[in-house]
Write a protein that holds these residues in place. Structure first.
Motif, PDB file in Angstrom:
ATOM      1  N   PHE A  26       0.788  -1.244   0.053  1.00  0.00           N
ATOM      2  CA  PHE A  26       0.206  -0.068  -0.058  1.00  0.00           C
ATOM      3  C   PHE A  26       0.828   1.278  -0.159  1.00  0.00           C
ATOM      4  N   THR A  28       1.348   5.716  -0.637  1.00  0.00           N
ATOM      5  CA  THR A  28       0.567   6.749  -0.696  1.00  0.00           C
ATOM      6  C   THR A  28       1.392   7.749  -1.324  1.00  0.00           C
ATOM      7  N   TYR A  65      -4.363  12.813  -1.094  1.00  0.00           N
ATOM      8  CA  TYR A  65      -3.383  11.730  -1.526  1.00  0.00           C
ATOM      9  C   TYR A  65      -3.752  10.784  -2.625  1.00  0.00           C
ATOM     10  N   MET A  67      -3.374   6.905  -3.775  1.00  0.00           N
ATOM     11  CA  MET A  67      -3.215   5.532  -3.024  1.00  0.00           C
ATOM     12  C   MET A  67      -2.892   4.399  -4.085  1.00  0.00           C
ATOM     13  N   THR A  81      -5.374   1.973  -8.040  1.00  0.00           N
ATOM     14  CA  THR A  81      -5.295   3.536  -7.624  1.00  0.00           C
ATOM     15  C   THR A  81      -6.595   4.168  -7.336  1.00  0.00           C
TER      16      THR A  81
END
Length: 96
Positions: A26, A28, A65, A67, A81
């Protein structure tokens, strides 16, 4: 007395894996930054149905953000995403 710059606060939210596959990575990155930051999970993974508390303590005072979610190689799911305002997000569930 002079006022200093506003202090950046850590962004905290719960991430739930609502898929049938293991979430292995994961990432960011603040919107507008052209490369992904380090994997938030490190050595951890998020199994189907599990929830983890995520803290982004990058010292920035931004909310939006990008991700990136990556799954095990044997998964039918592609890398996914999304973009979210993490300041307003209490929980995020990734779905298939």
């Amino acid at each position: 007395m002079l006022a200093g710059p506003a202090a950046a606060e850590d962004l905290v939210f719960k991430l739930k894996n609502g898929t049938g596959s293991v979430l292995t990575r994961f990432h960011t990155s603040p919107v507008g930054v052209d490369k992904w930051e380090e994997d938030v999970f490190g050595e951890q993974v998020l199994n189907p149905g599990e929830t983890i508390e995520i803290t982004i303590a990058d010292g920035r005072s931004v909310c939006k953000y990008d991700m990136r979610f990556e799954f095990t190689e044997d998964s039918d799911l592609d890398t996914t995403t999304d973009t979210q305002n993490l300041c307003e997000l209490g929980e995020y569930t990734i779905h298939e």
